[in-house]
Design an enzyme around this catalytic site. Structure first.
Site, short mmCIF file in Angstrom:
data_model
loop_
_atom_site.label_atom_id
_atom_site.label_comp_id
_atom_site.label_asym_id
_atom_site.label_seq_id
_atom_site.Cartn_x
_atom_site.Cartn_y
_atom_site.Cartn_z
N SER A 146 0.86 -1.18 0.00
CA SER A 146 0.00 0.00 0.00
C SER A 146 0.89 1.23 0.00
CB SER A 146 -0.85 0.00 1.28
OG SER A 146 -1.52 1.23 1.45
N TYR A 159 -2.02 -0.61 10.53
CA TYR A 159 -2.03 -1.04 9.12
C TYR A 159 -0.69 -0.67 8.46
CZ TYR A 159 -3.70 -1.20 4.22
OH TYR A 159 -3.88 -1.47 2.88
N1 LIG Z 1 -8.63 -0.78 -1.48
C1 LIG Z 1 -7.63 0.01 -1.16
O1 LIG Z 1 -7.81 1.24 -1.12
C2 LIG Z 1 -6.28 -0.57 -0.84
C3 LIG Z 1 -5.17 0.30 -0.89
C4 LIG Z 1 -3.91 -0.22 -0.66
C5 LIG Z 1 -3.74 -1.58 -0.41
N2 LIG Z 1 -4.84 -2.41 -0.35
C6 LIG Z 1 -4.59 -3.83 -0.07
O2 LIG Z 1 -5.21 -4.63 -1.05
C7 LIG Z 1 -5.48 -5.92 -0.52
C8 LIG Z 1 -6.89 -6.33 -0.87
O3 LIG Z 1 -7.80 -5.46 -0.22
P1 LIG Z 1 -9.09 -4.88 -0.93
O4 LIG Z 1 -8.93 -3.41 -1.01
O5 LIG Z 1 -9.40 -5.63 -2.16
O6 LIG Z 1 -10.19 -5.12 0.23
P2 LIG Z 1 -11.38 -6.17 0.39
O7 LIG Z 1 -12.37 -6.00 -0.70
O8 LIG Z 1 -11.83 -5.99 1.79
O9 LIG Z 1 -10.67 -7.58 0.20
C9 LIG Z 1 -9.86 -8.12 1.19
C10 LIG Z 1 -9.87 -9.62 1.01
O10 LIG Z 1 -8.98 -10.20 2.00
C11 LIG Z 1 -9.68 -11.28 2.57
N3 LIG Z 1 -9.15 -11.63 3.89
C12 LIG Z 1 -9.09 -10.88 5.02
N4 LIG Z 1 -8.52 -11.58 6.02
C13 LIG Z 1 -8.18 -12.79 5.49
C14 LIG Z 1 -7.57 -13.96 6.00
N5 LIG Z 1 -7.19 -14.05 7.29
N6 LIG Z 1 -7.38 -15.01 5.17
C15 LIG Z 1 -7.77 -14.96 3.88
N7 LIG Z 1 -8.39 -13.90 3.35
C16 LIG Z 1 -8.59 -12.82 4.15
C17 LIG Z 1 -11.13 -10.85 2.62
O11 LIG Z 1 -11.97 -11.98 2.81
P3 LIG Z 1 -13.53 -11.87 3.27
O12 LIG Z 1 -14.32 -11.65 2.02
O13 LIG Z 1 -13.80 -13.18 3.93
O14 LIG Z 1 -13.64 -10.70 4.21
C18 LIG Z 1 -11.25 -10.22 1.24
O15 LIG Z 1 -11.43 -11.21 0.26
C19 LIG Z 1 -5.20 -5.82 0.99
O16 LIG Z 1 -3.94 -6.41 1.27
C20 LIG Z 1 -5.15 -4.32 1.24
O17 LIG Z 1 -4.35 -3.99 2.34
C21 LIG Z 1 -6.10 -1.93 -0.55
#
Ligand SMILES: NC(=O)c1ccc[n+]([C@@H]2O[C@H](COP(=O)([O-])OP(=O)(O)OC[C@H]3O[C@@H](n4cnc5c(N)ncnc54)[C@H](OP(=O)(O)O)[C@@H]3O)[C@@H](O)[C@H]2O)c1
Length: 287
Positions: A146, A159
């Protein structure tokens, strides 16, 4: 398991039930990849299933259970994938969540929980699949870091710490794996519209406690956060990951989003004293 032609590339992704994980799964499948789409709760597969069906790529996706905090599950899955005749071309460590809260309101348990998923989980999954990549002498390992892995922001210290840890570990892994033909990449998005901001938003109990010494500052901080919901389209990141996997010699870091690019540029140009005054004011925590 379907019988795959030798030419078919195989990717494993964590957290495929929503957000970047879901979109990357469908994007790769559309480009001919066979995707091992893992998720901690397999009953949450419907959204991905529907998206894959709509894209006509359901037959290129396998749905597998994997909670990245469960060592036994990681070991079982990596053993069963390694026993297959097909290769493994990419491991995408995407699963993650963000714990919000000012540092003195976040408990030890909450801080550890943040690291269990975002850092130890990604490290454990990677280590479990590295033997297979080493045997092949090829493969990409991608980490969803991130902008918060490059700079701190008020209210998301846990985070940020977990992503800084991931950055350090991945940077070292890159040196160690490069001579073996394995490419290690950090993906650094800014704010994109996924469930991380809504369904998966995680606020520390201490922060929600009206007796917190930070209560007044947190109230303002939350108003600011809620009024600046991200609008960026997460498909940009999914497409970006697909391009990275096509590159036999990718860079270490890829930044996605105007906000992230601007943040890093300002950090490199502005004096720290100016940047901190700006971020304290913009986040509403000045008291
Ligand atoms: N969106 C942003 O603005 C942003 C920015 C920078 C980085 N990121 C990074 O991108 C990645 C994906 O996030 P996202 O934005 O796509 O959010 P998201 O839609 O909330 O997706 C997160 C995913 O991680 C899964 N997860 C959480 N804990 C887990 C565990 N213990 N084991 C396996 N799966 C788990 C969730 O599963 P469930 O469906 O069961 O909850 C969900 O599928 C993360 O690493 C996040 O830090 C996001």
């Amino acid at each position: 398991m379907p019988t795959l032609p030798n030419s078919c590339r195989v990717a494993l992704i964590t957290g495929a039930s929503s957000g970047f994980g879901l979109l990357t799964t469908v994007t790769l499948a559309r480009r001919g990849w066979h995707v091992l789409a893992t998720m901690r709760d397999i009953s949450r597969r419907e959204k991905l299933e529907a998206a894959a069906q709509a894209a006509g790529v359901l037959d290129r996706i396998e749905f597998l259970a994997l909670d990245v905090t469960k060592a036994e599950q990681i070991a079982e899955l990596s053993a069963s994938i390694a026993a297959r005749p097909s290769r493994l071309d990419a491991v995408i460590n995407n699963a993650g969540f963000a714990m919000a809260g000012l540092a003195d309101d976040v408990s030890d348990a909450e801080l550890r929980q943040q690291f269990e998923t975002n850092f130890y989980g990604a490290a454990a999954v990677t280590r479990a699949f590295l033997p297979q990549l080493r045997r092949q002498g090829s493969g990409h390992v991608v980490f969803l870091s991130s902008i918060s892995g490059r700079m701190g922001f008020p209210g998301v210290g846990s985070y940020s710490a977990s992503k800084f840890a991931l950055e350090g570990w991945a940077e070292t892994l890159r040196f160690e794996m490069k001579p073996l033909g394995i490419q290690v990449v950090l993906v650094e998005p800014g704010a994109f519209e996924t469930d991380i901001w809504t369904r998966n938003a995680n606020i520390s109990a201490g922060t929600l406690n009206p007796n917190s010494p930070n209560a007044a500052r947190i109230a303002k901080w939350r108003v600011r956060m809620e009024s600046t919901k991200p609008k960026a389209n997460p498909q940009t990141v999914a497409d970006g990951i697909a391009h990275i996997l096509d590159n036999p010699r990718p860079k270490l870091r890829y930044v996605f989003g105007t906000d992230a690019k601007m943040g890093l540029l300002l950090r490199s140009l502005l004096p720290w004293s100016f940047l901190e005054r700006f971020l304290i004011k913009a986040s509403g925590i000045s008291g």
